[in-house]
Enzyme design. Structure first.
Site, PDB file in Angstrom:
ATOM      1  N   GLU A 110       0.848  -1.190   0.000  1.00 44.45           N
ATOM      2  CA  GLU A 110       0.000   0.000   0.000  1.00 44.45           C
ATOM      3  C   GLU A 110       0.883   1.240   0.000  1.00 44.45           C
ATOM      4  O   GLU A 110       1.932   1.249   0.641  1.00 44.45           O
ATOM      5  CB  GLU A 110      -0.901   0.053   1.251  1.00 44.45           C
ATOM      6  CG  GLU A 110      -2.094  -0.848   1.200  1.00 44.45           C
ATOM      7  CD  GLU A 110      -1.785  -2.234   1.743  1.00 44.45           C
ATOM      8  OE1 GLU A 110      -0.692  -2.416   2.320  1.00 44.45           O
ATOM      9  OE2 GLU A 110      -2.635  -3.137   1.590  1.00 44.45           O
ATOM     10  N   ASN A 115       2.303  10.231  -1.772  1.00 41.25           N
ATOM     11  CA  ASN A 115       3.724   9.868  -1.646  1.00 41.25           C
ATOM     12  C   ASN A 115       4.356   9.711  -3.040  1.00 41.25           C
ATOM     13  O   ASN A 115       4.544   8.605  -3.551  1.00 41.25           O
ATOM     14  CB  ASN A 115       3.863   8.578  -0.830  1.00 41.25           C
ATOM     15  CG  ASN A 115       5.295   8.351  -0.374  1.00 41.25           C
ATOM     16  OD1 ASN A 115       6.227   8.941  -0.921  1.00 41.25           O
ATOM     17  ND2 ASN A 115       5.475   7.502   0.633  1.00 41.25           N
ATOM     18  N   TYR A 122       8.156   2.657  -7.017  1.00 42.52           N
ATOM     19  CA  TYR A 122       7.462   1.391  -7.301  1.00 42.52           C
ATOM     20  C   TYR A 122       7.052   1.282  -8.774  1.00 42.52           C
ATOM     21  O   TYR A 122       7.180   0.212  -9.386  1.00 42.52           O
ATOM     22  CB  TYR A 122       6.240   1.240  -6.390  1.00 42.52           C
ATOM     23  CG  TYR A 122       6.602   1.182  -4.922  1.00 42.52           C
ATOM     24  CD1 TYR A 122       7.590   0.317  -4.467  1.00 42.52           C
ATOM     25  CD2 TYR A 122       5.982   1.998  -3.984  1.00 42.52           C
ATOM     26  CE1 TYR A 122       7.945   0.266  -3.122  1.00 42.52           C
ATOM     27  CE2 TYR A 122       6.329   1.954  -2.639  1.00 42.52           C
ATOM     28  CZ  TYR A 122       7.306   1.095  -2.222  1.00 42.52           C
ATOM     29  OH  TYR A 122       7.666   1.048  -0.900  1.00 42.52           O
TER      30      TYR A 122
END
Ligand SMILES: CC(C)(COP(=O)(O)OP(=O)(O)OC[C@H]1O[C@@H](n2cnc3c(N)ncnc32)[C@H](O)[C@@H]1OP(=O)(O)O)[C@@H](O)C(=O)NCCC(=O)NCCS
Length: 153
Positions: A110, A115, A122
């Site tokens: 998560e 962010n 990611y």
């Protein structure tokens, strides 16, 4: 030669004795940090908890839960003075390798929509958004959603 090429950090298991240093870092880099209890519970539960260290300095740490063929990355952090130097990528690569060694076939995590740094990290590795968990994170008076990301290993 760049400073980074000269460094060869070590990835080693996290121990209770690391928690003072880990908590210090955690409180600096998150508005809503994990508590000592969160880390202690992860250690006691036998989660895969790692310290990324160079000499006496902790560069970062990671906590991952592996169940059956699924790895769930619960915490991946780089200390503020080590950020933006490629260490997040290197730590994530090592965590992905560990998940594969545990025979996980998928990694989930998560992340807060706000962010930007983590989302960039990611997505750069090929994680894909698979769901939105509403009101997942504490964020002051209201709660913030979490984006659930997945990567096939
Ligand atoms: C997210 C985090 C782990 C990234 O670690 P890092 O060592 O700073 O990242 P790297 O230098 O390896 O950069 C990897 C990629 O992340 C992204 N990124 C990192 N910092 C960024 C920033 N400040 N702004 C935008 N993108 C950023 C970029 O996509 C970058 O790739 P690029 O260098 O090719 O542009 C680190 O910022 C951190 O610990 N943040 C606080 C804790 C946190 O949010 N953890 C993740 C919770 S899900």
């Amino acid at each position: 030669m760049s400073a980074q090429l000269e460094l060869n950090p070590l990835l080693r298991p996290m121990h209770t004795a690391d928690l003072d240093a880990v908590i210090r870092i955690e409180r600096k880099i998150y508005l809503h940090p994990w508590t000592r209890g969160n880390f202690r519970d992860s250690l006691n539960a036998g989660y895969s908890c790692w310290i990324y260290q160079f000499a006496q300095s902790i560069i970062g740490y990671a906590v991952m839960m592996v169940a059956a063929d699924e790895a769930h990355l619960l915490n991946l952090s780089i200390a503020s003075k080590w950020q933006r130097q490629g260490w997040g990528k290197k730590l994530l690569q090592q965590v992905l390798d560990l998940a594969r060694q545990h025979r996980a076939r998928v990694m989930l995590l998560e992340v807060r929509p706000s962010n930007v740094a983590a989302l960039g990290l990611y997505q750069g590795f090929g994680f894909k958004r698979i769901a939105l968990r509403q009101g997942y994170y504490p964020a002051g008076p209201v709660r913030e959603d979490a984006i659930l990301l997945e990567m096939r290993l």
